[in-house]
Enzyme design. Structure first.
Site, PDB file in Angstrom:
ATOM      1  N   LYS A 163       0.854  -1.206   0.000  1.00 50.24           N
ATOM      2  CA  LYS A 163       0.000   0.000   0.000  1.00 50.24           C
ATOM      3  C   LYS A 163       0.883   1.248   0.000  1.00 50.24           C
ATOM      4  O   LYS A 163       0.677   2.164  -0.801  1.00 50.24           O
ATOM      5  CB  LYS A 163      -0.881   0.009   1.244  1.00 50.24           C
ATOM      6  N   ASN A 164       1.886   1.278   0.872  1.00 49.40           N
ATOM      7  CA  ASN A 164       2.669   2.506   1.048  1.00 49.40           C
ATOM      8  C   ASN A 164       3.706   2.727  -0.036  1.00 49.40           C
ATOM      9  O   ASN A 164       4.339   3.781  -0.081  1.00 49.40           O
ATOM     10  CB  ASN A 164       3.304   2.536   2.445  1.00 49.40           C
ATOM     11  N   ARG A 176      -5.144  10.409   4.294  1.00 46.08           N
ATOM     12  CA  ARG A 176      -4.124  11.439   4.453  1.00 46.08           C
ATOM     13  C   ARG A 176      -3.055  11.372   3.373  1.00 46.08           C
ATOM     14  O   ARG A 176      -2.433  12.368   3.052  1.00 46.08           O
ATOM     15  CB  ARG A 176      -3.395  11.301   5.775  1.00 46.08           C
ATOM     16  N   CYS A 222      -6.031  12.627  12.690  1.00 43.52           N
ATOM     17  CA  CYS A 222      -6.264  11.207  12.418  1.00 43.52           C
ATOM     18  C   CYS A 222      -6.113  10.514  13.775  1.00 43.52           C
ATOM     19  O   CYS A 222      -5.549  11.048  14.714  1.00 43.52           O
ATOM     20  CB  CYS A 222      -5.265  10.777  11.361  1.00 43.52           C
ATOM     21  N   ARG A 262      -0.407  14.612  12.983  1.00 39.71           N
ATOM     22  CA  ARG A 262       0.150  14.366  11.647  1.00 39.71           C
ATOM     23  C   ARG A 262       0.139  15.630  10.778  1.00 39.71           C
ATOM     24  O   ARG A 262      -0.497  15.715   9.736  1.00 39.71           O
ATOM     25  CB  ARG A 262      -0.602  13.218  10.979  1.00 39.71           C
ATOM     26  N   ASP A 275       4.369   0.876  12.141  1.00 39.04           N
ATOM     27  CA  ASP A 275       3.177   0.205  11.581  1.00 39.04           C
ATOM     28  C   ASP A 275       3.053  -1.237  12.027  1.00 39.04           C
ATOM     29  O   ASP A 275       2.049  -1.881  11.714  1.00 39.04           O
ATOM     30  CB  ASP A 275       3.205   0.263  10.046  1.00 39.04           C
ATOM     31  N   ILE A 314       7.241   7.491  17.123  1.00 40.59           N
ATOM     32  CA  ILE A 314       6.899   8.193  15.885  1.00 40.59           C
ATOM     33  C   ILE A 314       5.606   8.985  16.032  1.00 40.59           C
ATOM     34  O   ILE A 314       5.570  10.184  15.729  1.00 40.59           O
ATOM     35  CB  ILE A 314       6.770   7.199  14.693  1.00 40.59           C
ATOM     36  N   ARG A 319      -8.634  -0.876   4.624  1.00 41.92           N
ATOM     37  CA  ARG A 319      -7.827   0.202   4.048  1.00 41.92           C
ATOM     38  C   ARG A 319      -6.448  -0.322   3.668  1.00 41.92           C
ATOM     39  O   ARG A 319      -5.840   0.161   2.721  1.00 41.92           O
ATOM     40  CB  ARG A 319      -7.670   1.344   5.049  1.00 41.92           C
TER      41      ARG A 319
HETATM   42  C1  EPZ Z   1       4.032   7.205   6.388  1.00 40.43           C
HETATM   43  O1  EPZ Z   1       3.185   8.211   6.916  1.00 40.43           O
HETATM   44  C2  EPZ Z   1       3.172   5.961   6.235  1.00 40.43           C
HETATM   45  N1  EPZ Z   1       2.083   6.224   5.282  1.00 40.43           N
HETATM   46  C3  EPZ Z   1       2.591   5.572   7.610  1.00 40.43           C
HETATM   47  O2  EPZ Z   1       1.852   4.366   7.439  1.00 40.43           O
HETATM   48  C4  EPZ Z   1       3.767   5.311   8.558  1.00 40.43           C
HETATM   49  O3  EPZ Z   1       3.254   5.013   9.836  1.00 40.43           O
HETATM   50  C5  EPZ Z   1       4.666   6.547   8.636  1.00 40.43           C
HETATM   51  O4  EPZ Z   1       5.105   6.920   7.308  1.00 40.43           O
HETATM   52  C6  EPZ Z   1       5.902   6.310   9.490  1.00 40.43           C
HETATM   53  O5  EPZ Z   1       6.626   5.238   8.986  1.00 40.43           O
HETATM   54  C7  EPZ Z   1       2.358   6.194   3.958  1.00 40.43           C
HETATM   55  O6  EPZ Z   1       3.490   5.953   3.539  1.00 40.43           O
HETATM   56  C8  EPZ Z   1       1.218   6.460   3.024  1.00 40.43           C
HETATM   57  P1  EPZ Z   1       5.825  10.672   8.520  1.00 40.43           P
HETATM   58  P2  EPZ Z   1       3.693   9.752   6.941  1.00 40.43           P
HETATM   59  O7  EPZ Z   1       5.685  11.940   7.734  1.00 40.43           O
HETATM   60  O8  EPZ Z   1       4.602  10.002   5.817  1.00 40.43           O
HETATM   61  C9  EPZ Z   1       5.710  14.015  11.883  1.00 40.43           C
HETATM   62  C10 EPZ Z   1      -0.004   2.949   7.691  1.00 40.43           C
HETATM   63  O9  EPZ Z   1      -0.489   2.415   8.697  1.00 40.43           O
HETATM   64  N2  EPZ Z   1       5.573  14.987  10.791  1.00 40.43           N
HETATM   65  O10 EPZ Z   1       7.033   9.811   8.285  1.00 40.43           O
HETATM   66  O11 EPZ Z   1       2.483  10.594   7.114  1.00 40.43           O
HETATM   67  C11 EPZ Z   1       4.493  13.091  12.002  1.00 40.43           C
HETATM   68  O12 EPZ Z   1       3.466  13.719  12.761  1.00 40.43           O
HETATM   69  C12 EPZ Z   1       0.432   4.396   7.741  1.00 40.43           C
HETATM   70  O13 EPZ Z   1       0.182   2.373   6.584  1.00 40.43           O
HETATM   71  C13 EPZ Z   1       5.545  16.350  11.081  1.00 40.43           C
HETATM   72  O14 EPZ Z   1       5.634  16.749  12.233  1.00 40.43           O
HETATM   73  O15 EPZ Z   1       4.529   9.776   8.290  1.00 40.43           O
HETATM   74  C14 EPZ Z   1       5.073  11.889  12.676  1.00 40.43           C
HETATM   75  O16 EPZ Z   1       5.128  12.126  14.076  1.00 40.43           O
HETATM   76  C15 EPZ Z   1       0.126   5.032   9.104  1.00 40.43           C
HETATM   77  N3  EPZ Z   1       5.405  17.239  10.051  1.00 40.43           N
HETATM   78  C16 EPZ Z   1       6.512  11.818  12.126  1.00 40.43           C
HETATM   79  O17 EPZ Z   1       6.798  13.135  11.606  1.00 40.43           O
HETATM   80  C17 EPZ Z   1       5.298  16.837   8.741  1.00 40.43           C
HETATM   81  O18 EPZ Z   1       5.192  17.693   7.835  1.00 40.43           O
HETATM   82  C18 EPZ Z   1       6.695  10.810  10.998  1.00 40.43           C
HETATM   83  O19 EPZ Z   1       5.664  11.038  10.066  1.00 40.43           O
HETATM   84  C19 EPZ Z   1       5.324  15.446   8.467  1.00 40.43           C
HETATM   85  C20 EPZ Z   1       5.463  14.535   9.497  1.00 40.43           C
END
Ligand code: EPZ
Length: 420
Positions: A25-26, A95, A119, A124, A308, A330, A400
């Site tokens: 998916k990702n 998202r 979420c 996020r 995850d 995270i 999902r």
């Molecule tokens: C990706 O989400 C994945 N989704 C998530 O999988 C996964 O949990 C996550 O990476 C961490 O590995 C997809 O790839 C579609 P991040 P993403 O930006 O990119 C903070 C699942 O279950 N942050 O790496 O949204 C954020 O709040 C999903 O398949 C900011 O503060 O995660 C988090 O604490 C859930 N500002 C941390 O960074 C930003 O602009 C990591 O988030 C962006 C992120």
């Protein structure tokens, strides 16, 4: 009435047989977004049948993309994009819609994307995506819940220093930088396999990207990008979820097409717990026939333990002989599954980022509620091990990210079915 579906599990049946792991998916979502970068046909194979993929297709259709849906595949062509707004009612469902921001600004010099909103697992924010695109020359404003970015003279390369590692943030900038003027260097880049998969496809489209998979990625922008035909990598989180299922239910299962070279950290933890995991030429063989040992988990960006898989391994650890400590580093609210596991008899105490899991002799089936995608997977794992029947409400969450999870588990002997 799809949304009212429940998943019912009669626990304590060991698993034997073969599970076909689906495409990731990702990895699929950023690759679908990347098709916005070209007017040529893009053919994506090994796509999983998931709600999130359908939602993303609906979003791309709303821009005017032409999509042919095939069996676990799509042909998509963005040669007639006539709408540059990603509407709230589509974005709120998923998202990952934020992944259209970078490619859309890069190719069309404008994008209006609904802010995703909160979420279940945390705030996020997407500030890091926006700040980076502004460094590349985009000007932006937030109006009525939408982020509007414009780059009338196009994007230019820049040195991007991500203060926090962000997976989709790295992916957005990879896509934007591929069409920007000049060189972009992404420092503190995410190293997830899904980021590498996206970079490989962008290079197939004619981009110049070096260093994907390391924390420093160099991108030399080009004038235009072409189409591609590519199969999506297999889903490492689905693989880890089924390893957790065998650890809970016991038995021996071949996870066909799975790769463990993208799961080094979880595999070493499951090994420590007493799960036997072997690489074979057909995939990954997982077996477990005894009680589990406790383990300590620290979620971290790749190659650390993936957040995850935190909920799923917590279900296993709630049955281990001893106490385990789980640190969720995270997301700030990714313990929603704890209350539900506790209803099944788990002994888990949460304080801030830390959960202390005291193993219990057995879990007992109960009526529980899915709150988010991976929490619902955790409840399936727990239900497979529990005495009696578990009924998981709001089962749509699990669809999902998992293709026909109950059919895959039925095929290896689990007593699991859907009820409306
Ligand atoms: C990706 O989400 C994945 N989704 C998530 O999988 C996964 O949990 C996550 O990476 C961490 O590995 C997809 O790839 C579609 P991040 P993403 O930006 O990119 C903070 C699942 O279950 N942050 O790496 O949204 C954020 O709040 C999903 O398949 C900011 O503060 O995660 C988090 O604490 C859930 N500002 C941390 O960074 C930003 O602009 C990591 O988030 C962006 C992120």
């Amino acid at each position: 009435m799809k949304d009212m579906q429940k998943i019912v599990i009669e626990g304590r049946r060991s698993l034997e047989g073969v599970v076909n792991i689906s495409g990731s998916k990702n990895a699929s979502l950023p690759i679908m977004a990347a098709t916005l970068l070209t007017s040529e046909i893009c053919s994506i194979r090994n796509l999983p049948n998931l709600r999130d993929i359908d939602s993303f297709s609906e979003l791309m259709n709303s821009f005017g993309a032409n999509i042919d849906k095939l069996d676990h595949a799509i042909n998509i062509c963005c040669d007639n994009i006539n709408n540059l707004t990603a509407h709230y009612d589509l974005v709120k469902k998923m998202r990952a819609s934020i992944l259209v921001l970078g490619p859309m600004v890069a190719r069309f010099a404008r994008a209006k994307v609904s802010l995703p909103g909160g979420c279940a697992i945390g705030l996020r924010p997407i500030n890091l995506h926006i700040d980076a695109l502004k460094k590349m020359g985009a000007t932006g404003s937030v109006e009525k819940g939408y982020i509007i970015l414009e780059a009338p003279s196009g994007l230019h390369g820049a040195d991007i220093y991500f203060p926090k590692i962000t997976v989709t943030g790295t992916e957005n900038i990879l896509m934007a930088a591929s069409l920007a003027k000049g060189r972009t260097i992404i420092h503190n880049a995410a190293k997830e396999p899904e980021v590498v998969a996206l970079a490989n496809i962008l290079n197939k489209m004619g981009a110049y990207i070096y260093g994907a998979g390391t924390d420093k990625i160099v991108v030399d922008g080009v004038e235009r990008l072409g189409g591609f035909e590519e199969a999506v990598i297999y889903d490492r989180i689905e693989t880890g979820t089924f390893i957790a299922a065998v650890a809970a239910a016991k038995g021996e299962v071949l996870l066909k097409n799975a790769k463990i070279d993208m799961l080094e950290c979880p595999v070493s933890i499951f090994d420590e717990m007493g799960v036997i995991i072997e690489k074979t030429e057909k995939g990954v063989k997982v077996s477990c026939d005894k009680g589990l040992k406790p383990a300590n988990i620290y979620t971290a960006p790749y190659p650390g333990f993936p957040t995850d898989l935190q909920a799923q391994i917590m279900a296993d650890l709630s049955l281990a002989y001893g106490t385990s400590i789980i640190n969720e580093n995270i997301f700030e609210n990714r313990f929603m599954h704890v209350a539900e596991l506790s209803r099944m008899g788990a002994d888990i105490k949460v304080s801030g980022k830390q959960a202390v899991v005291k193993g219990v002799k057995h879990l007992t089936g109960a009526n529980v509620m899915a709150t988010d995608l991976r929490a619902s997977a955790s409840l399936v794992v727990a239900g497979l091990a529990a005495n009696g029947t578990t009924v998981i409400d709001r089962a749509y969450h699990i669809d999902r990210g998992y293709e026909s999870i109950e059919k895959k588990l039925q095929a290896v002997g689990a007593r699991i079915w859907r009820e409306s």
